[in-house]
Design an enzyme around this catalytic site. Structure first.
Site, PDB file in Angstrom:
ATOM      1  N   ASP A  34       0.852  -1.201   0.000  1.00  0.00           N
ATOM      2  CA  ASP A  34       0.000   0.000   0.000  1.00  0.00           C
ATOM      3  C   ASP A  34       0.880   1.240   0.000  1.00  0.00           C
ATOM      4  OD1 ASP A  34      -3.198   0.516   1.241  1.00  0.00           O
ATOM      5  OD2 ASP A  34      -1.789   2.184   1.035  1.00  0.00           O
ATOM      6  N   ASP A  60       4.079   1.435  -4.438  1.00  0.00           N
ATOM      7  CA  ASP A  60       3.154   2.034  -5.405  1.00  0.00           C
ATOM      8  C   ASP A  60       2.859   1.015  -6.506  1.00  0.00           C
ATOM      9  OD1 ASP A  60       1.889   3.558  -7.318  1.00  0.00           O
ATOM     10  OD2 ASP A  60       3.355   5.194  -7.276  1.00  0.00           O
ATOM     11  N   GLU A  85      -7.763   4.768  -6.300  1.00  0.00           N
ATOM     12  CA  GLU A  85      -8.395   6.004  -5.858  1.00  0.00           C
ATOM     13  C   GLU A  85      -9.890   5.696  -5.911  1.00  0.00           C
ATOM     14  OE1 GLU A  85      -7.236   8.817  -4.716  1.00  0.00           O
ATOM     15  OE2 GLU A  85      -5.132   8.296  -4.971  1.00  0.00           O
ATOM     16  N   THR A 135     -16.385  -2.280  -9.018  1.00  0.00           N
ATOM     17  CA  THR A 135     -17.562  -1.602  -8.471  1.00  0.00           C
ATOM     18  C   THR A 135     -18.785  -1.751  -9.369  1.00  0.00           C
ATOM     19  OG1 THR A 135     -18.418   0.617  -8.016  1.00  0.00           O
ATOM     20  CG2 THR A 135     -16.626   0.503  -9.572  1.00  0.00           C
ATOM     21  N   ASP A 136     -19.963  -1.580  -8.777  1.00  0.00           N
ATOM     22  CA  ASP A 136     -21.204  -1.561  -9.569  1.00  0.00           C
ATOM     23  C   ASP A 136     -21.303  -0.289 -10.408  1.00  0.00           C
ATOM     24  OD1 ASP A 136     -21.622   0.194  -7.438  1.00  0.00           O
ATOM     25  OD2 ASP A 136     -23.506  -0.700  -6.788  1.00  0.00           O
ATOM     26  N   GLU A 137     -20.482   0.715 -10.068  1.00  0.00           N
ATOM     27  CA  GLU A 137     -20.597   1.997 -10.780  1.00  0.00           C
ATOM     28  C   GLU A 137     -20.188   1.894 -12.249  1.00  0.00           C
ATOM     29  OE1 GLU A 137     -19.560   5.532  -8.667  1.00  0.00           O
ATOM     30  OE2 GLU A 137     -19.678   4.518  -6.739  1.00  0.00           O
ATOM     31  N   TYR A 161     -14.217   8.284 -11.915  1.00  0.00           N
ATOM     32  CA  TYR A 161     -13.889   7.119 -11.063  1.00  0.00           C
ATOM     33  C   TYR A 161     -14.425   5.840 -11.718  1.00  0.00           C
ATOM     34  CZ  TYR A 161     -14.730   3.581  -7.460  1.00  0.00           C
ATOM     35  OH  TYR A 161     -14.793   2.385  -6.767  1.00  0.00           O
ATOM     36  N   ALA A 163     -15.306   5.267 -14.763  1.00  0.00           N
ATOM     37  CA  ALA A 163     -14.658   4.972 -16.051  1.00  0.00           C
ATOM     38  C   ALA A 163     -13.276   4.372 -15.830  1.00  0.00           C
ATOM     39  CB  ALA A 163     -14.562   6.250 -16.884  1.00  0.00           C
ATOM     40  N   SER A 164     -12.559   4.855 -14.805  1.00  0.00           N
ATOM     41  CA  SER A 164     -11.222   4.303 -14.558  1.00  0.00           C
ATOM     42  C   SER A 164     -11.322   2.868 -14.038  1.00  0.00           C
ATOM     43  CB  SER A 164     -10.433   5.193 -13.584  1.00  0.00           C
ATOM     44  OG  SER A 164     -11.005   5.146 -12.289  1.00  0.00           O
ATOM     45  N   LYS A 165     -12.340   2.582 -13.249  1.00  0.00           N
ATOM     46  CA  LYS A 165     -12.527   1.198 -12.791  1.00  0.00           C
ATOM     47  C   LYS A 165     -12.950   0.311 -13.971  1.00  0.00           C
ATOM     48  CE  LYS A 165     -12.205  -0.239  -9.142  1.00  0.00           C
ATOM     49  NZ  LYS A 165     -11.045  -0.747  -8.370  1.00  0.00           N
ATOM     50  N   LEU A 201     -20.165   8.625   2.894  1.00  0.00           N
ATOM     51  CA  LEU A 201     -21.464   9.007   3.467  1.00  0.00           C
ATOM     52  C   LEU A 201     -21.709   8.512   4.897  1.00  0.00           C
ATOM     53  CD1 LEU A 201     -24.295  10.296   3.054  1.00  0.00           C
ATOM     54  CD2 LEU A 201     -25.060   8.082   2.222  1.00  0.00           C
ATOM     55  N   PRO A 294     -22.597  16.994  -9.702  1.00  0.00           N
ATOM     56  CA  PRO A 294     -22.830  16.938 -11.156  1.00  0.00           C
ATOM     57  C   PRO A 294     -22.863  15.495 -11.650  1.00  0.00           C
ATOM     58  CG  PRO A 294     -20.728  18.049 -10.628  1.00  0.00           C
ATOM     59  CD  PRO A 294     -21.375  17.710  -9.332  1.00  0.00           C
ATOM     60  N   HIS A 296     -24.858  13.070 -10.947  1.00  0.00           N
ATOM     61  CA  HIS A 296     -25.068  12.084  -9.879  1.00  0.00           C
ATOM     62  C   HIS A 296     -25.952  10.929 -10.376  1.00  0.00           C
ATOM     63  CE1 HIS A 296     -25.477  11.876  -5.206  1.00  0.00           C
ATOM     64  NE2 HIS A 296     -24.913  10.816  -5.741  1.00  0.00           N
TER      65      HIS A 296
HETATM   66  N1  NAD Z   1     -15.818   1.408  -0.736  1.00  0.00           N
HETATM   67  C1  NAD Z   1     -16.768   0.970  -1.545  1.00  0.00           C
HETATM   68  O1  NAD Z   1     -17.962   1.129  -1.262  1.00  0.00           O
HETATM   69  C2  NAD Z   1     -16.407   0.239  -2.808  1.00  0.00           C
HETATM   70  C3  NAD Z   1     -17.437  -0.273  -3.601  1.00  0.00           C
HETATM   71  C4  NAD Z   1     -17.110  -0.971  -4.762  1.00  0.00           C
HETATM   72  C5  NAD Z   1     -15.786  -1.171  -5.105  1.00  0.00           C
HETATM   73  N2  NAD Z   1     -14.804  -0.653  -4.327  1.00  0.00           N
HETATM   74  C6  NAD Z   1     -13.414  -0.890  -4.724  1.00  0.00           C
HETATM   75  O2  NAD Z   1     -12.791  -1.583  -3.655  1.00  0.00           O
HETATM   76  C7  NAD Z   1     -11.423  -1.189  -3.572  1.00  0.00           C
HETATM   77  C8  NAD Z   1     -11.104  -0.708  -2.176  1.00  0.00           C
HETATM   78  O3  NAD Z   1     -11.966   0.380  -1.854  1.00  0.00           O
HETATM   79  P1  NAD Z   1     -11.834   1.152  -0.463  1.00  0.00           P
HETATM   80  O4  NAD Z   1     -13.116   1.809  -0.201  1.00  0.00           O
HETATM   81  O5  NAD Z   1     -11.245   0.253   0.548  1.00  0.00           O
HETATM   82  O6  NAD Z   1     -10.757   2.259  -0.868  1.00  0.00           O
HETATM   83  P2  NAD Z   1      -9.911   3.216   0.061  1.00  0.00           P
HETATM   84  O7  NAD Z   1      -9.846   4.509  -0.659  1.00  0.00           O
HETATM   85  O8  NAD Z   1     -10.390   3.184   1.461  1.00  0.00           O
HETATM   86  O9  NAD Z   1      -8.454   2.542   0.067  1.00  0.00           O
HETATM   87  C9  NAD Z   1      -7.638   2.529  -1.066  1.00  0.00           C
HETATM   88  C10 NAD Z   1      -6.245   2.094  -0.616  1.00  0.00           C
HETATM   89  O10 NAD Z   1      -5.428   2.016  -1.778  1.00  0.00           O
HETATM   90  C11 NAD Z   1      -4.154   2.598  -1.460  1.00  0.00           C
HETATM   91  N3  NAD Z   1      -3.564   3.112  -2.691  1.00  0.00           N
HETATM   92  C12 NAD Z   1      -3.998   4.139  -3.468  1.00  0.00           C
HETATM   93  N4  NAD Z   1      -3.159   4.323  -4.511  1.00  0.00           N
HETATM   94  C13 NAD Z   1      -2.198   3.366  -4.409  1.00  0.00           C
HETATM   95  C14 NAD Z   1      -1.061   3.029  -5.202  1.00  0.00           C
HETATM   96  N5  NAD Z   1      -0.747   3.729  -6.304  1.00  0.00           N
HETATM   97  N6  NAD Z   1      -0.307   1.989  -4.816  1.00  0.00           N
HETATM   98  C15 NAD Z   1      -0.593   1.270  -3.699  1.00  0.00           C
HETATM   99  N7  NAD Z   1      -1.649   1.571  -2.898  1.00  0.00           N
HETATM  100  C16 NAD Z   1      -2.439   2.605  -3.258  1.00  0.00           C
HETATM  101  C17 NAD Z   1      -4.478   3.711  -0.473  1.00  0.00           C
HETATM  102  O11 NAD Z   1      -3.349   4.088   0.294  1.00  0.00           O
HETATM  103  C18 NAD Z   1      -5.572   3.061   0.365  1.00  0.00           C
HETATM  104  O12 NAD Z   1      -5.030   2.356   1.446  1.00  0.00           O
HETATM  105  C19 NAD Z   1     -11.205  -0.123  -4.654  1.00  0.00           C
HETATM  106  O13 NAD Z   1     -10.642  -0.747  -5.775  1.00  0.00           O
HETATM  107  C20 NAD Z   1     -12.603   0.364  -4.957  1.00  0.00           C
HETATM  108  O14 NAD Z   1     -12.714   0.822  -6.285  1.00  0.00           O
HETATM  109  C21 NAD Z   1     -15.082   0.060  -3.186  1.00  0.00           C
END
Ligand code: NAD
Length: 362
Positions: A34, A60, A85, A135-137, A161, A163-165, A201, A294, A296
């Site tokens: 991480d 990274d 992200e 994600t479902d998004e 977000y 689109a990147s996923k 939220l 925007p 939403h």
């Molecule tokens: N939280 C949700 O409701 C949700 C829903 C659907 C999918 N997801 C997916 O689940 C995953 C985790 O979500 P989350 O809510 O725990 O996210 P989060 O933002 O809480 O945690 C992301 C983690 O990734 C680390 N990180 C970011 N960039 C990095 C990099 N370049 N190299 C190494 N580590 C890096 C950050 O330090 C952080 O610890 C994500 O891929 C997200 O898209 C989340």
């Protein structure tokens, strides 16, 4: 011993997943890789310091040399990829960071895994697996009468977000198809529970409410989300890793779709019961409607029939039991949360964006 690399393990879901795996799978060693961005917080796993089954690497996912070293030094056979992200609001303000981390970072990990398992894989015992958390998004937004998304629903991401996923999902699938990399993908709905960063939220509403601050709700608050308690999500991912077929995608949802306003009001009544401070009760009076985000998305709903049928998963928590556990956790862990909210990166973001625009993505 199996050796799992968990990327983003210091984030919300990653932290919960590492707790889940270390308690349930005694045969697994976890390497948490991480970068510790603003969203990463290793404190949630501090109890594993010195545990031979847990190791933390600050690294990274976009840095190929760091990823190569993490795979090789730890004989990794399984990658569970959470790092991203993840905050929609931030992606609207600064999309390039999302492209870099979510698309380039995932591509870097995939390519490193292909090389490592391709060249040296024969020397690593056991099955290999690359599991990608999405994600479902990626599916866009549903109209009120449209059925919930299945694994066959078309991708129509709306935010940078999402689109990147979506881009990262396509890369994972392509590496499976083209190179035979043993990949699985899960697309899940909004998670909630312990260790979530307080810009999202549910923790935001809990923390503002206990401090008597306004509870900002975007627009009319009638945006519908499918809410998944994080422990249920972790169990689903573990089942996919244990029993899911390479090349498959699984939708995971909490099987409930309340409006955001209902979530906020439910938290308020839980707090009325658990923290009956007369100066803030009823907490509902703190609700403040603010300008909508925007673009939403209006409604998300996941059809989890496939994972239920094929892997025997279904959520153990209802919205009521999950929200109660979450509120209780935040009330019992205020020191942990305070440390996060005291951080200057969190404060600056909230001051610059949140107080003016209000709301929250998840
Ligand atoms: N939280 C949700 O409701 C949700 C829903 C659907 C999918 N997801 C997916 O689940 C995953 C985790 O979500 P989350 O809510 O725990 O996210 P989060 O933002 O809480 O945690 C992301 C983690 O990734 C680390 N990180 C970011 N960039 C990095 C990099 N370049 N190299 C190494 N580590 C890096 C950050 O330090 C952080 O610890 C994500 O891929 C997200 O898209 C989340």
């Amino acid at each position: 011993m199996a050796n799992w690399l968990v990327t983003g393990g210091a984030g919300f879901i990653g932290t919960n997943f590492i707790h889940h795996i270390l308690s349930i799978r005694q045969d697994v060693t976890v390497v948490n890789f991480d970068l510790l961005t603003y969203a990463g917080n290793p404190d949630g796993l501090s109890m594993y310091a010195g545990n031979p089954r847990y190791r933390f690497i600050k690294g990274d996912i976009c840095d190929r040399k760091q990823v190569d070293a993490a795979l090789r030094d730890n004989c990794i056979d399984t990658i569970v990829h959470f790092a991203a992200e993840s905050h929609v609001d931030r992606s609207i303000l600064g999309p390039m960071r999302f492209v870099m981390t979510n698309v380039n970072g995932t591509a870097t990990l995939l390519d490193a895994a292909r090389d490592y398992w391709g060249r040296e894989g024969k020397d690593i015992p056991g099955e290999k697996r690359f599991h990608h958390i999405s994600t479902d998004e990626v599916f866009g937004s549903l109209k009120p009468d449209e059925p919930a998304w299945t694994e066959a629903s078309p991708y129509m991401p709306n935010s940078p977000y999402a689109a990147s996923k979506a881009g990262s999902d396509h890369l994972v699938r392509a590496y499976g198809h083209t190179y035979g990399l043993p990949v699985t993908i899960s697309n899940c709905s909004n998670n909630y529970g312990p260790y979530q960063f307080p810009e999202k939220l549910i923790p935001l509403v809990i923390l503002n409410a206990v401090n008597g601050k306004p509870l900002p709700v975007y627009g009319d608050g009638q945006q519908i989300r499918d809410w998944l308690y994080v422990e249920d999500h972790c169990e689903a991912i573990r089942l996919i890793l244990e029993k899911g077929k390479p090349g498959e995608t699984y939708n995971i949802g909490g099987m409930n779709q309340p409006a955001n306003l209902t979530i906020v009001k439910t938290i308020c009544s839980l707090l009325d019961e658990l923290v009956p401070d007369p100066s803030f009760c009823p907490h509902e009076k703190l609700i403040t409607y603010v300008q909508d985000r925007p673009g939403h998305d209006r409604r998300y709903a996941m059809d989890s029939t496939k994972i239920k049928r094929e892997l025997g998963w279904s959520p153990k928590y209802t919205l009521e039991t999950g929200l109660r556990k979450t509120v209780e956790w935040y009330l019992a862990n205020q020191d942990f949360v305070q440390k996060l909210t005291d951080r200057s990166d969190f404060k600056n973001w909230m001051d610059e964006n949140y107080t003016e625009r209000g709301g929250s993505s998840k």
